[in-house]
Design a protein around this motif. Structure first.
Motif, short mmCIF file in Angstrom:
data_model
loop_
_atom_site.label_atom_id
_atom_site.label_comp_id
_atom_site.label_asym_id
_atom_site.label_seq_id
_atom_site.Cartn_x
_atom_site.Cartn_y
_atom_site.Cartn_z
N HIS A 115 40.95 42.20 43.48
CA HIS A 115 40.21 42.19 44.74
C HIS A 115 39.93 40.75 45.16
O HIS A 115 39.24 40.01 44.44
N GLN A 116 40.46 40.37 46.31
CA GLN A 116 40.34 38.98 46.74
C GLN A 116 38.90 38.57 47.02
O GLN A 116 38.53 37.41 46.80
N ASP A 117 38.05 39.50 47.47
CA ASP A 117 36.66 39.11 47.75
C ASP A 117 35.91 38.79 46.46
O ASP A 117 35.11 37.85 46.41
N ASP A 118 36.20 39.54 45.40
CA ASP A 118 35.60 39.26 44.08
C ASP A 118 36.04 37.89 43.59
O ASP A 118 35.23 37.07 43.13
N LEU A 119 37.32 37.60 43.73
CA LEU A 119 37.85 36.32 43.28
C LEU A 119 37.29 35.16 44.10
O LEU A 119 36.97 34.10 43.55
N ALA A 145 33.74 30.37 44.26
CA ALA A 145 32.59 29.65 44.82
C ALA A 145 31.61 29.22 43.75
O ALA A 145 30.81 28.30 43.96
N CYS A 146 31.68 29.89 42.59
CA CYS A 146 30.82 29.54 41.45
C CYS A 146 31.52 28.60 40.47
O CYS A 146 30.97 28.29 39.41
N GLY A 147 32.75 28.20 40.79
CA GLY A 147 33.47 27.25 39.95
C GLY A 147 34.39 27.87 38.94
O GLY A 147 34.95 27.15 38.10
N LEU A 148 34.59 29.20 38.98
CA LEU A 148 35.47 29.85 38.03
C LEU A 148 36.93 29.71 38.46
O LEU A 148 37.24 29.56 39.65
N GLN A 149 37.84 29.76 37.49
CA GLN A 149 39.24 29.95 37.78
C GLN A 149 39.46 31.42 38.15
O GLN A 149 38.64 32.28 37.80
N THR A 150 40.57 31.71 38.84
CA THR A 150 40.79 33.08 39.27
C THR A 150 42.26 33.48 39.11
O THR A 150 43.16 32.66 39.31
N ALA A 151 42.46 34.74 38.74
CA ALA A 151 43.80 35.30 38.63
C ALA A 151 43.83 36.63 39.38
O ALA A 151 43.06 37.54 39.06
N TYR A 152 44.71 36.73 40.38
CA TYR A 152 44.85 37.97 41.15
C TYR A 152 45.93 38.83 40.51
O TYR A 152 47.02 38.36 40.17
N ILE A 153 45.61 40.12 40.33
CA ILE A 153 46.54 41.09 39.78
C ILE A 153 46.91 42.09 40.87
O ILE A 153 46.03 42.67 41.51
N GLU A 154 48.19 42.29 41.07
CA GLU A 154 48.65 43.24 42.09
C GLU A 154 48.42 44.68 41.61
O GLU A 154 48.92 45.06 40.56
N ARG A 155 47.69 45.45 42.37
CA ARG A 155 47.55 46.88 42.12
C ARG A 155 47.77 47.61 43.44
O ARG A 155 46.84 48.12 44.06
N PRO A 156 49.03 47.65 43.92
CA PRO A 156 49.29 48.20 45.25
C PRO A 156 48.90 49.66 45.41
O PRO A 156 48.63 50.11 46.52
N ALA A 157 48.84 50.41 44.31
CA ALA A 157 48.52 51.84 44.39
C ALA A 157 47.06 52.13 44.08
O ALA A 157 46.71 53.27 43.77
#
Length: 237
Positions: A184-188, A193-205
């Motif tokens: 979820h891009q909003d979560d990331l 904004a808090c300084g964390l690294q982020t990894a997006y995982i595709e879950r199209p379904a």
């Protein structure tokens, strides 16, 4: 958009759960149809999940005191049963159905991918789900968490900064050494904004095969991967 392997500076990988680790839509469809054949499982799952953010907003606004997700799920359930012809469900059946969120199935790549990532990183949950829910889910699904962290620990729901920064405090590391893994891009974005690294995982379904989700890369994320195994490849696990 997969990056080649590069060692990550993160020490802790914190995972969103609903939609990222587990397939809530298919699982809720199965659970309600097992309980009452003929119910439109797709519509029911979407309606139940659709009440999630409004219910949390009532807590965040102060209208409700601190409330576990199990309790919010039950409030939402009681509000939708009539429209699906389930108003006659017994109390025992309602309790059983409400615990369906403890019995969500992981996506096919999750067990192997988490086991690989665990060899190099500390892996934990970071979910609005309560501790009992997350623990029962992990036990049933064989999820090898090093630690179960929840909004319940911080008494704040994501995207409150207290949740993301709380992970760093628990493990006594700077925020930049924590990576949020989520679908979820909003979560990331809130984590970044808090300084964390982020990894997006595709879950199209995530919302069912009939509602394919846009999984386009956001260059603001540190990583973008098809699934947990692809992330493990990128991180050298």
């Amino acid at each position: 958009m997969s990056k080649p392997f590069q060692p990550a500076s993160a020490k802790v990988l914190a995972f969103d759960i609903f939609g990222t680790v587990v397939d809530w839509h298919a699982s809720i469809c199965r659970e309600v149809q097992d309980l009452r054949a003929g119910v439109d499982g797709d519509a029911f799952a979407m309606a139940w999940r659709g009440g999630y953010r409004p219910a949390m907003a009532r807590v965040m606004s102060g209208e409700l005191g601190w409330t576990l997700i199990d309790e919010l799920h039950r409030m939402i359930l009681d509000g939708i049963v009539d429209q699906f012809g389930l108003g006659d469900l017994s109390e025992a059946d309602r309790q059983h159905l409400n615990k369906a969120w403890h019995r969500l199935d992981p996506w096919p790549d999750v067990r192997v991918g988490l086991a690989r990532l665990k060899t190099r990183y500390t892996i934990c949950t970071l979910s609005n789900g309560n501790i009992g829910l997350l623990t029962n889910m992990a036990k049933r699904a064989g999820l090898p968490w090093d630690c179960v962290l929840s909004a319940e620990v911080f008494r704040a729901y994501k995207p409150d900064p207290a949740t993301y920064l709380g992970v760093a405090r628990v493990f006594d590391v700077p925020p930049g050494e924590v990576m949020l893994v989520a679908a979820h891009q909003d979560d990331l974005a809130a984590a970044r904004a808090c300084g964390l690294q982020t990894a997006y995982i595709e879950r199209p379904a995530e919302f069912g095969a009939a509602r394919p989700k846009d999984v386009s890369p956001d260059p603001a994320n540190t990583w973008h991967a098809r699934d947990f195994n692809a992330l493990a490849d990128q991180l050298g696990c």
